[in-house]
Design a protein around this motif. Structure first.
Motif, PDB file in Angstrom:
ATOM      1  N   TRP A   1       0.825  -1.201   0.000  1.00 43.43           N
ATOM      2  CA  TRP A   1       0.000   0.000   0.000  1.00 43.43           C
ATOM      3  C   TRP A   1       0.865   1.259   0.000  1.00 43.43           C
ATOM      4  N   PHE A   2       1.944   1.265   0.777  1.00 46.45           N
ATOM      5  CA  PHE A   2       2.847   2.410   0.796  1.00 46.45           C
ATOM      6  C   PHE A   2       3.360   2.708  -0.609  1.00 46.45           C
ATOM      7  N   ARG A   3       3.815   1.673  -1.295  1.00 48.46           N
ATOM      8  CA  ARG A   3       4.337   1.847  -2.651  1.00 48.46           C
ATOM      9  C   ARG A   3       3.245   2.278  -3.612  1.00 48.46           C
ATOM     10  N   ALA A   4       2.040   1.741  -3.421  1.00 50.97           N
ATOM     11  CA  ALA A   4       0.932   2.100  -4.299  1.00 50.97           C
ATOM     12  C   ALA A   4       0.572   3.580  -4.158  1.00 50.97           C
TER      13      ALA A   4
ATOM     14  N   ARG B   1       2.615   5.915  -3.210  1.00 55.07           N
ATOM     15  CA  ARG B   1       3.739   6.681  -3.753  1.00 55.07           C
ATOM     16  C   ARG B   1       3.673   6.779  -5.275  1.00 55.07           C
ATOM     17  N   ARG B   2       3.107   5.781  -5.917  1.00 55.93           N
ATOM     18  CA  ARG B   2       2.950   5.842  -7.376  1.00 55.93           C
ATOM     19  C   ARG B   2       2.069   7.011  -7.790  1.00 55.93           C
ATOM     20  N   SER B   3       1.190   7.426  -6.893  1.00 53.56           N
ATOM     21  CA  SER B   3       0.323   8.578  -7.151  1.00 53.56           C
ATOM     22  C   SER B   3       0.805   9.829  -6.415  1.00 53.56           C
ATOM     23  N   ASP B   4       2.077   9.812  -6.000  1.00 50.26           N
ATOM     24  CA  ASP B   4       2.705  10.949  -5.319  1.00 50.26           C
ATOM     25  C   ASP B   4       2.027  11.297  -4.001  1.00 50.26           C
ATOM     26  N   VAL B   5       1.533  10.277  -3.330  1.00 52.68           N
ATOM     27  CA  VAL B   5       0.961  10.441  -1.996  1.00 52.68           C
ATOM     28  C   VAL B   5       1.810   9.624  -1.035  1.00 52.68           C
ATOM     29  N   THR B   6       2.260  10.249   0.045  1.00 51.60           N
ATOM     30  CA  THR B   6       3.069   9.550   1.032  1.00 51.60           C
ATOM     31  C   THR B   6       2.271   9.364   2.319  1.00 51.60           C
ATOM     32  N   VAL B   7       2.019   8.115   2.663  1.00 51.26           N
ATOM     33  CA  VAL B   7       1.338   7.773   3.911  1.00 51.26           C
ATOM     34  C   VAL B   7       2.325   6.951   4.743  1.00 51.26           C
ATOM     35  N   PRO B   8       2.601   7.338   5.987  1.00 47.70           N
ATOM     36  CA  PRO B   8       3.552   6.577   6.804  1.00 47.70           C
ATOM     37  C   PRO B   8       3.142   5.111   6.916  1.00 47.70           C
ATOM     38  N   VAL B   9       4.127   4.219   6.820  1.00 43.99           N
ATOM     39  CA  VAL B   9       3.829   2.793   6.852  1.00 43.99           C
ATOM     40  C   VAL B   9       3.154   2.404   8.159  1.00 43.99           C
ATOM     41  N   TRP B  10       3.536   3.028   9.265  1.00 47.44           N
ATOM     42  CA  TRP B  10       2.915   2.661  10.541  1.00 47.44           C
ATOM     43  C   TRP B  10       1.415   2.953  10.505  1.00 47.44           C
TER      44      TRP B  10
ATOM     45  N   ILE C   1      -0.489   2.950   7.813  1.00 42.14           N
ATOM     46  CA  ILE C   1      -1.096   1.938   6.946  1.00 42.14           C
ATOM     47  C   ILE C   1      -1.281   0.636   7.717  1.00 42.14           C
ATOM     48  N   HIS C   2      -0.269   0.247   8.483  1.00 42.29           N
ATOM     49  CA  HIS C   2      -0.382  -1.001   9.244  1.00 42.29           C
ATOM     50  C   HIS C   2      -1.589  -0.987  10.169  1.00 42.29           C
ATOM     51  N   ARG C   3      -1.894   0.157  10.752  1.00 43.75           N
ATOM     52  CA  ARG C   3      -3.023   0.245  11.665  1.00 43.75           C
ATOM     53  C   ARG C   3      -4.348  -0.035  10.950  1.00 43.75           C
ATOM     54  N   ALA C   4      -4.364   0.105   9.626  1.00 42.34           N
ATOM     55  CA  ALA C   4      -5.591  -0.113   8.855  1.00 42.34           C
ATOM     56  C   ALA C   4      -5.618  -1.469   8.158  1.00 42.34           C
ATOM     57  N   ILE C   5      -4.531  -2.234   8.226  1.00 43.07           N
ATOM     58  CA  ILE C   5      -4.528  -3.537   7.572  1.00 43.07           C
ATOM     59  C   ILE C   5      -5.569  -4.435   8.246  1.00 43.07           C
ATOM     60  N   GLY C   6      -6.330  -5.097   7.415  1.00 44.08           N
ATOM     61  CA  GLY C   6      -7.495  -5.845   7.887  1.00 44.08           C
ATOM     62  C   GLY C   6      -8.767  -5.265   7.301  1.00 44.08           C
ATOM     63  N   MET C   7      -8.727  -3.962   6.998  1.00 41.81           N
ATOM     64  CA  MET C   7      -9.771  -3.355   6.190  1.00 41.81           C
ATOM     65  C   MET C   7      -9.583  -3.784   4.737  1.00 41.81           C
TER      66      MET C   7
ATOM     67  N   GLN D   1     -12.182   0.561   2.105  1.00 38.05           N
ATOM     68  CA  GLN D   1     -12.192   1.269   3.385  1.00 38.05           C
ATOM     69  C   GLN D   1     -10.828   1.881   3.700  1.00 38.05           C
ATOM     70  N   LEU D   2      -9.767   1.203   3.298  1.00 36.01           N
ATOM     71  CA  LEU D   2      -8.423   1.593   3.717  1.00 36.01           C
ATOM     72  C   LEU D   2      -7.981   2.926   3.125  1.00 36.01           C
ATOM     73  N   VAL D   3      -8.213   3.128   1.843  1.00 35.05           N
ATOM     74  CA  VAL D   3      -7.699   4.350   1.202  1.00 35.05           C
ATOM     75  C   VAL D   3      -8.225   5.607   1.877  1.00 35.05           C
ATOM     76  N   PRO D   4      -9.538   5.779   2.043  1.00 43.06           N
ATOM     77  CA  PRO D   4      -9.986   6.989   2.740  1.00 43.06           C
ATOM     78  C   PRO D   4      -9.592   7.019   4.208  1.00 43.06           C
ATOM     79  N   ALA D   5      -9.455   5.853   4.832  1.00 40.75           N
ATOM     80  CA  ALA D   5      -9.110   5.818   6.255  1.00 40.75           C
ATOM     81  C   ALA D   5      -7.710   6.360   6.511  1.00 40.75           C
ATOM     82  N   VAL D   6      -6.775   6.059   5.629  1.00 41.24           N
ATOM     83  CA  VAL D   6      -5.384   6.466   5.882  1.00 41.24           C
ATOM     84  C   VAL D   6      -4.971   7.715   5.116  1.00 41.24           C
TER      85      VAL D   6
END
Length: 219
Positions: free
Chosen positions: A24-27, A29-38, A40-46, A50-55
């Motif tokens: 997800w982090f790499r995905a 970044r492909r769109s020039d958006v940086t979301v901290p990996v930590w 993203i991890h908090r949302a894994i399971g969604m 749900q995940l994209v708007p959540a993070v």
């Protein structure tokens, strides 16, 4: 009537949570958006819906959501060869069947990913059925996935096994107990705070408690 053991797959039976977080982090970044990996991890399971708007927020979802999800699929496909079965997963499946449970593997993963996990687990002969993203219109914390698993089992008396707070929340929404394992990287207290009836350090600890798991009917 057999009780249903609704078993989450990613993070519970196969060790994928950190692969997904990196993909997800790499995905993003492909769109020039940086979301901290930590984060993203908090949302894994969604699920990805749900995940994209959540993070990353509603604006990123509206403008880039589909592109990010498509990029995630490409990124995670490249990591599948590194995915391993979590220790004790096969033993848990075998003992659950011996204990009389109807085992349904509940995943909102892409069908080709679920096929690979079934092969890794050698689970096709043990599981009564399994779900994929094709079976649900909304993913966790919505309860659709659990409801789809129960439909495949043809029963509504069940206990849910998962590794994330989202599993716990989804089960709670339809009145089912959830027991959690810490294999996904979530802490004991936060799992309890989100509705876990019990928390186990690993799958063998859960396996030893199979005869004592809480089981109720879905609402």
């Amino acid at each position: 009537m057999a009780s249903v053991l609704v078993l989450d797959v990613d993070g519970t039976l196969v060790d994928t949570n950190y692969h997904h977080a990196l993909a997800w982090f790499r995905a993003f970044r492909r769109s020039d958006v940086t979301v901290p990996v930590w984060r993203i991890h908090r949302a894994i399971g969604m699920g990805g819906d749900q995940l994209v708007p959540a993070v990353a927020g509603r604006r990123v979802e509206e403008e880039l959501g589909d592109a990010v999800r498509a990029a995630w699929k490409k990124e995670v496909d490249g990591l599948l060869e590194e995915v391993c079965v979590i220790d004790g997963a096969r033993r848990l499946l075998e003992d659950a069947v011996r204990a009389g449970y109807t085992v349904v593997l509940a995943s909102s993963g892409k069908p080709d990913h679920v096929d690979r996990y079934l092969d890794l687990l050698d689970a096709r002969e043990l599981a009564h059925g399994w779900t994929t993203s094709a079976d649900v219109s909304a993913t966790k914390p919505e309860p659709n996935l659990i409801q789809a698993a129960l439909a495949k089992a043809g029963e509504d008396e069940a206990v849910v096994v998962g590794d994330s707070v989202w599993d716990c929340q989804a089960a709670k929404r339809i009145g089912l107990p959830c027991v959690a394992v810490r294999t996904g990287g979530f802490g004991e207290q936060e799992l309890i705070d989100n509705g876990a009836a019990r928390v186990y350090d690993d799958l063998d600890q859960l396996r030893a408690d199979l005869s004592r798991l809480p089981v109720t009917r879905a609402e």
